[in-house]
Every structure is written in C-alpha cells, then in structure tokens.
Design a protein around this motif. Structure first.
Motif, mmCIF file in Angstrom:
data_model
loop_
_atom_site.group_PDB
_atom_site.id
_atom_site.type_symbol
_atom_site.label_atom_id
_atom_site.label_comp_id
_atom_site.label_asym_id
_atom_site.label_seq_id
_atom_site.Cartn_x
_atom_site.Cartn_y
_atom_site.Cartn_z
ATOM 1 N N VAL A 93 0.865 -1.183 0.000
ATOM 2 C CA VAL A 93 0.000 0.000 0.000
ATOM 3 C C VAL A 93 0.905 1.237 0.000
ATOM 4 O O VAL A 93 1.799 1.350 0.836
ATOM 5 C CB VAL A 93 -0.913 0.040 1.253
ATOM 6 N N GLY A 94 0.671 2.127 -0.939
ATOM 7 C CA GLY A 94 1.555 3.296 -1.037
ATOM 8 C C GLY A 94 0.772 4.594 -0.955
ATOM 9 O O GLY A 94 0.475 5.196 -1.981
ATOM 10 N N LEU A 95 0.426 5.009 0.259
ATOM 11 C CA LEU A 95 -0.337 6.254 0.388
ATOM 12 C C LEU A 95 0.494 7.456 -0.053
ATOM 13 O O LEU A 95 -0.025 8.388 -0.660
ATOM 14 C CB LEU A 95 -0.822 6.436 1.833
ATOM 15 N N PHE B 263 0.770 7.537 -3.735
ATOM 16 C CA PHE B 263 -0.542 7.528 -4.392
ATOM 17 C C PHE B 263 -0.689 8.626 -5.462
ATOM 18 O O PHE B 263 -1.130 8.332 -6.577
ATOM 19 C CB PHE B 263 -1.678 7.619 -3.364
ATOM 20 N N PRO B 264 -0.325 9.895 -5.147
ATOM 21 C CA PRO B 264 -0.507 10.937 -6.177
ATOM 22 C C PRO B 264 0.237 10.623 -7.473
ATOM 23 O O PRO B 264 -0.320 10.781 -8.566
ATOM 24 C CB PRO B 264 0.067 12.197 -5.503
ATOM 25 N N ALA C 75 -6.560 3.954 -6.851
ATOM 26 C CA ALA C 75 -7.449 3.840 -5.689
ATOM 27 C C ALA C 75 -7.825 2.377 -5.447
ATOM 28 O O ALA C 75 -7.741 1.878 -4.320
ATOM 29 C CB ALA C 75 -8.700 4.684 -5.908
ATOM 30 N N TRP C 76 -8.231 1.692 -6.514
ATOM 31 C CA TRP C 76 -8.626 0.286 -6.373
ATOM 32 C C TRP C 76 -7.446 -0.594 -5.965
ATOM 33 O O TRP C 76 -7.566 -1.470 -5.129
ATOM 34 C CB TRP C 76 -9.229 -0.244 -7.684
ATOM 35 N N ARG C 77 -6.304 -0.346 -6.595
ATOM 36 C CA ARG C 77 -5.122 -1.174 -6.302
ATOM 37 C C ARG C 77 -4.726 -1.028 -4.825
ATOM 38 O O ARG C 77 -4.451 -2.012 -4.145
ATOM 39 C CB ARG C 77 -3.954 -0.794 -7.213
ATOM 40 N N ASN C 78 -4.714 0.212 -4.340
ATOM 41 C CA ASN C 78 -4.304 0.425 -2.943
ATOM 42 C C ASN C 78 -5.341 -0.116 -1.959
ATOM 43 O O ASN C 78 -4.984 -0.686 -0.927
ATOM 44 C CB ASN C 78 -4.024 1.912 -2.686
ATOM 45 N N ALA C 79 -6.637 0.058 -2.308
ATOM 46 C CA ALA C 79 -7.695 -0.451 -1.422
ATOM 47 C C ALA C 79 -7.627 -1.978 -1.352
ATOM 48 O O ALA C 79 -7.707 -2.580 -0.267
ATOM 49 C CB ALA C 79 -9.060 0.002 -1.932
#
Lengths: 162, 141
Positions: free
Chosen positions: B99-101, B104-105, B117-121
């Motif tokens: 997970v890469g918050l 993310f950008p 968004a889907w990949r991280n969720a």
C-alpha cells in the motif's frame, strides 16, 4: 536529503536524552550497537544478491518481455518481473504507463506492482528476523495474491486512461 | 561491454544500499531508544489480541509508514520481540510494501486515479487476508 533530516532528528533525540537521562541514552546505544552488529553482515549479503539481480535484470528487459508476451506467460513475466525488479516504485510508473498505452491490461500492471513487494535480495534479513518457514510461506502466499489482485483489477474493468 | 555492465550493477547496488543507510541507521537508533523508553505494555495495549482487529491495526500502520522494506523488517522483528502477534506484524510488513499512500498521487497521475485507488484499497484488504492466511499456514509447521 529527507533521510538525513530523519537521522539528524533521531541523533538530536539521543543528545537530549544524554543530557536529561544519560543512563537511558547509554542503554539505548548499547541496544542499537548490538542490533547493528547483527544486521551489518546481512546487509553485505543483501548487497551481493542485489548486485547479481542488477547485473542480470534491467527495467527495459522486463517491460519489453511483458509487452511481447501473452496469456499465462504474460502473468508469469508480470509476477516474476515484479519480484526481480529493483529500485523505487515511482521509477517504474512511467514504464508501466507506456506498457498500458501499448495494450497491457491493468491487471498485469497491478500484479507486477503487488509482486514487487517480494524482495528476494532481502530474504537474508527476513530469514534472520522471522525464519525460513515464515519467509517461504509469506512469499508463496504473496505470489498467489499478486495473481489474485491482477485478476480482480482486470474484472473491475476500470477503463483507466491509456 | 561486460565491464560496464558490472560497473553499472555495482553502482546501482551501492547507491541503493547507501541511500537506505541513513534511514536504516536512524530506525535502528530509534528502535534502541523506544525499546528503553516505551514499556512493553504499550504494544499489548495498542494491539487487542483479537487477530482480525490486530491485522487491521497492523495494516493501517504499514500503510501510513513509508521506507525501505528492510526498515519494516527491523521494526516488525522488534514488534514481535515486544509480544505483538505474528498476524499484526505480517499485516504491517505486507501493507508497508503493497500500500503506497505517499506514492498515491504519482501512481494516480501516471497510471490513473481509479486504478491507483482500487489497487491500494485491494492491497490493504489483501494485507489483512495474507496475514491471517500466513499465520494459519504456519500453525501447521
């Protein structure tokens, strides 16, 4: 540069604790030196394995193979490529974007990104901390999950910008 | 040709190790300080001993924190020593790398917002599932 700020802040905390509570600073330094003695030889091994990977594998090699392949072979290259890829993840985003533009589906990109979490060159450190059985089991489960995440992302049919 | 390949590989590996050294050294120093400063009861209070909840807390921690995976191994190993469950530690390790918050950008701009968004969720949910599965499988060893 940010990493040096972090180290600086930690060192400043040590200085502060040495001033207010020298016993705490001494005990912490002792703990740290013991930990470093254990970790440094493993870090050397990490360097050797990383060198071997960097010698044989380049980002271009993985992306070229991923673009050319199809079906099961493409899944294997996406997951295998993710596992053996090195460097920060954000360096791979532009290459993956090009792959998507070239027709590679979101699922393969997701599988590649997920399997990047498996780091063979860091196995010595993982084995040192968690043991062989744990390292093997986690790696096996994560390979399956890479495929799972890829399939789900493909099924979601996200229609992201190519 | 081969010599330049050796040199490139050596330079790349050296750079990777050197880049992670300040953080690694900082983390090891911090672990030493925290180990002497924070009582063991803090960890047992933070993690509830409920396997599912512990894996969620572990995943949340791993999602927020960033850095080289080697750092997460050091932190995870010390957490384990402090009595934190293997499920929580595994969720922490897996979320740290999947997970890469912070990234993310960049991921959203280059690979698409919905994709990122889907990949991280999914990766967050998977880290919980992986942690529970690994713990269950290890119980057979």
């Amino acid at each position: 540069m940010q990493s040096f700020y972090f180290l600086g802040i930690v060192l400043a905390s040590y200085l502060a604790s040495a001033f207010y509570d020298p016993a705490l600073a001494f005990a912490s330094l002792k703990f740290t030196s013991n930990l470093l003695i254990k970790i440094l030889p493993i870090l050397l091994l990490v360097f050797v394995v990383m060198f071997i990977f960097n010698f044989f594998v380049t980002p271009e090699m993985i992306t070229k193979n991923l673009a050319k392949s199809s079906g099961t072979r493409r899944w294997l290259i996406a997951i295998g490529g993710g596992i053996i890829s090195t460097g920060p993840i954000y360096l791979w985003y532009p290459l993956l974007r090009e792959l998507k533009k070239g027709g590679v589906s979101d699922g393969f990109v997701a599988a590649f990104l997920y399997s990047r979490a498996i780091k063979p060159f860091l196995f010595p450190v993982m084995i040192f901390y968690f043991g062989w059985a744990y390292t093997f089991t986690l790696t096996f489960v994560m390979i399956l999950m890479s495929f799972g995440e890829g399939v789900i992302i493909d099924r979601l049919n996200l229609k992201t910008a190519k | 040709m081969k010599n330049s390949k050796i040199l490139t590989a050596a330079q790349k590996s050296t750079r990777a190790i050197l880049n992670s050294l300040p953080i690694l050294l900082g983390v090891v120093l911090l672990v030493g300080l925290i180990n002497n400063l924070v009582p063991t009861s803090f960890y047992t209070n933070l993690f509830s001993q409920n396997l599912f909840l512990d894996s969620v807390i572990g995943s949340a921690l791993g999602s927020i924190l960033v850095g080289n995976p080697i750092t997460s191994y050091v932190l995870g190993g010390e957490m384990l020593q402090q009595g934190v469950s293997l499920v929580a530690v595994t969720a922490f390790l897996v979320a740290w790398v999947t997970v890469g918050l912070v990234q993310f950008p960049a991921e959203a701009i280059l690979l698409g917002r919905r994709f990122a968004a889907w990949r991280n969720a999914l990766s967050f949910l998977f880290s919980i599932f992986v942690a529970l599965t690994v713990a269950a499988l290890l119980s057979f060893f």
